[in-house]
Design a protein around this motif. Structure first.
Motif, mmCIF file in Angstrom:
data_model
loop_
_atom_site.group_PDB
_atom_site.id
_atom_site.type_symbol
_atom_site.label_atom_id
_atom_site.label_comp_id
_atom_site.label_asym_id
_atom_site.label_seq_id
_atom_site.Cartn_x
_atom_site.Cartn_y
_atom_site.Cartn_z
ATOM 1 N N MET A 306 -76.510 37.744 54.145
ATOM 2 C CA MET A 306 -75.478 38.533 54.820
ATOM 3 C C MET A 306 -74.741 37.738 55.887
ATOM 4 N N TYR A 307 -75.427 36.790 56.539
ATOM 5 C CA TYR A 307 -74.840 35.991 57.604
ATOM 6 C C TYR A 307 -75.375 34.557 57.522
ATOM 7 N N ASN A 342 -80.496 46.174 47.661
ATOM 8 C CA ASN A 342 -79.435 46.842 46.913
ATOM 9 C C ASN A 342 -78.210 46.967 47.816
ATOM 10 N N ASP A 343 -77.071 47.268 47.217
ATOM 11 C CA ASP A 343 -75.802 47.250 47.951
ATOM 12 C C ASP A 343 -75.781 48.250 49.101
ATOM 13 N N ASP A 344 -76.336 49.443 48.870
ATOM 14 C CA ASP A 344 -76.307 50.468 49.919
ATOM 15 C C ASP A 344 -77.072 50.017 51.152
ATOM 16 N N ALA A 346 -77.838 46.865 52.019
ATOM 17 C CA ALA A 346 -77.157 45.720 52.627
ATOM 18 C C ALA A 346 -75.968 46.176 53.464
ATOM 19 N N ASN A 347 -75.215 47.137 52.949
ATOM 20 C CA ASN A 347 -74.060 47.660 53.693
ATOM 21 C C ASN A 347 -74.501 48.366 54.961
ATOM 22 N N TRP A 348 -75.599 49.132 54.867
ATOM 23 C CA TRP A 348 -76.103 49.833 56.059
ATOM 24 C C TRP A 348 -76.531 48.844 57.131
ATOM 25 N N GLN A 350 -75.488 45.719 57.549
ATOM 26 C CA GLN A 350 -74.348 44.985 58.087
ATOM 27 C C GLN A 350 -73.428 45.842 58.944
ATOM 28 N N ARG A 351 -73.275 47.100 58.572
ATOM 29 C CA ARG A 351 -72.295 47.941 59.261
ATOM 30 C C ARG A 351 -72.896 48.819 60.353
ATOM 31 N N GLU A 352 -74.153 49.232 60.150
ATOM 32 C CA GLU A 352 -74.729 50.212 61.066
ATOM 33 C C GLU A 352 -75.783 49.630 62.008
#
Length: 536
Positions: A306-307, A342-344, A346-348, A350-352
């Motif tokens: 992710m980073y 999973n994508d959900d 990873a998104n959580w 990174q964003r939350e």
């Protein structure tokens, strides 16, 4: 009419058993896979011995006082793809780890085990040379056990059930040496031992720490010395800055949860002593997410794609814990060494969850870095100030007088006439620092600006600008380089005051802004220095 023929097609024994040597195991990961089996067998003591004989032949023994196995249990354990354990939470998962982890480094694997209530241990052996010779999946079973392994079993599990895993014909651990028993080989093996010690200390931290009540206690020794738990989060010294427990519904309707916590460790100079700082292993490669399955570390530490790792996030370490119910959701691999988010999720992350801890870790690092630069860089500009003082008259320049010290208004008299300007009017922070003055921040992030310091035409240089960090800091101890950089900055400011007019004052300000912006871009790809090392 069509016909369907069913053919049993067993794989070629030699090709498969040799091919499974290349599953990508690292040595530390392979050994941990075997220790997993000991813990799954309810062991409270595990001893590891890694040594080479006078001929340089390496042997590894891993002994425990766990449940042990009878004949049927031992045969099942040695089967590739052995039957699943009744406890789904077991650290062993696929029934392959013992075999694939071992043969990744050795060509002869033996397991010696004694079941509860049995006085006689049995030894089962996969010998890759024998498999190749007979071209069969031929497991060797015997009650004539390795003497050294039996001695260790009796030491670890006196009058008790237990198991010893023995590696012989180890051919993939260290490179071939001219003298396999000589100094270089011993040194290489010692390095493997120390790396393994730290890996075990980190992976089984929750089992090794008697004060950690998340898991039962297990004593582990390596070459006769106890392995002490290593806590990557240093919870007694770090600060917990974020945490959350997320419950999720599984496809089969059951619920499972995972816990995530973010810690920020102190900067090196903030630790109580050097020993505590060394124990924390403060380095860039230790930042990131540490993933635990059933209280056993399976992956750490990185940002899972992710980073990128950044120097200002060295102190940020994130704990991610889940149990076996989420194995499928996290795509746990055969070595139990990594997961794929999973994508959900990873998104959580990174964003939350991660943005706030990352911002805070970055802020603290930069704040601490500025203190370090100020402290270690004291006096770095003294030679420049002395040099300019000796040549101030020869350099010339306009007359600058203070009009209003409260508003910072000054009167500049140059060859173009008289101009009233807003200047920073200040005093020296250190004796003699009246021409080149490092400051912690300038409005709008400028790298430099003209100033009056105790009546002298001066330049203030912004120590928070990336150009200062990446160009100045590595050279703070290089007198000639510092004089060259400082003289250029001072000359730019004096030249501005020598040519400025009312109609060009705003243009000069814009030029300083553009120069600062361009330099910031130009140094983006330069390596950010280790402040403590470069300004010591």
């Amino acid at each position: 009419m069509s016909s369907l023929e069913e053919i049993e097609l067993p794989p070629d024994p030699e090709r498969v058993i040799v091919g499974l040597r290349d599953t990508g195991y690292e040595f530390d990961t392979a050994v941990a896979d075997i220790v997993d089996n000991s813990i799954a067998a309810n062991a409270t003591k595990v001893q590891l011995w890694l040594a080479a004989d006078m001929r340089g032949s390496i042997r590894l023994m891993i002994a425990d006082n766990g449940d042990g196995m009878n004949r049927d249990g031992l045969i099942n354990a040695m089967q590739y793809g052995s039957k699943a354990r009744p406890n789904a939470a077991s650290l062993g998962k696929y029934g392959l780890g013992l075999k694939t982890a071992s043969t990744a480094f050795c060509k002869r694997l033996s397991v010696i085990s004694r079941a509860t209530g049995s006085a006689m241990p049995l030894m089962a052996t996969w010998d890759l040379y024998h498999v190749a010779k007979v071209n069969k999946w031929s497991l060797l079973l015997s009650d004539d056990c390795d003497i050294e392994a039996i001695d260790l079993l009796n030491e670890v599990a006196t009058l008790h059930s237990g198991t010893v895993v023995l590696w012989e014909k180890v051919d993939r651990l260290i490179k071939d040496y001219v003298d396999p028993a000589g100094g270089p080989a011993k040194k290489a093996l010692k390095a493997k031992e120390e790396a393994l010690r730290h890996h075990i200390a980190m992976v089984y931290q929750r089992f090794l720490d008697p004060n950690d009540d998340r898991e039962r206690n297990v004593e582990i020794e390596l070459n006769g010395k106890a392995v002490e738990a290593w806590d990557p989060f240093q919870v007694k010294l770090s600060e917990l800055v974020a945490q959350d427990t997320i419950e999720t519904e599984l496809p089969d309707g059951r619920y499972a949860s995972f816990t995530i916590r973010a810690f920020i460790l102190p900067r090196r100079e903030e630790f109580p002593d050097d020993k505590a700082a060394a124990a924390a292993m403060l380095s860039n490669d230790r930042q990131g997410i540490y993933i635990y399955r059933e209280n056993r570390l399976i992956h750490g530490a990185d940002w899972l794609g992710m980073y990128q790792k950044e120097p200002h996030l060295t102190g940020l370490r994130v704990e991610f814990s889940f149990d076996h119910k989420l194995d499928d959701a996290f795509h746990l691999d055969i070595k139990k060494s990594q997961i794929i988010l999973n994508d959900d999720l990873a998104n959580w992350l990174q964003r939350e969850f991660l943005p706030a801890p990352r911002r805070e870790a970055n802020r603290r690092s930069r704040e601490g870095q500025q203190k370090q630069i100020s402290k270690r860089g004291e006096g770095a500009h003294d030679t420049s100030n002395n040099n300019i003082r000796n040549r101030e008259a020869a350099a010339g320049g306009p007359r600058v007088n203070i009009a209003d010290p409260n508003t910072g208004e000054a009167v500049v008299e140059n060859k173009h006439g008289t101009t009233r300007l807003k200047l920073t009017i200040t005093s020296a922070k250190r004796p003699g620092e009246v021409f080149v003055q490092p400051v912690d921040g300038i409005t709008n992030g400028l790298l430099f600006q003209p100033a009056l310091v105790e009546g002298h035409k001066a330049v203030q240089i912004n120590t928070t600008h990336s150009y200062y960090l990446k160009v100045y800091v590595p050279n703070l101890n290089r007198s000639v380089t510092m004089q060259g950089l400082d003289s250029l900055m001072w000359a730019l400011c004096v030249a501005e005051l020598s040519t400025v007019q009312d109609i060009t004052a705003t243009m000069f300000q814009d030029m300083r802004y553009e120069v600062s912006r361009i330099l910031e871009k130009l140094v983006e790809t330069l390596t950010e220095p280790d402040v403590e090392r470069n300004v010591a």
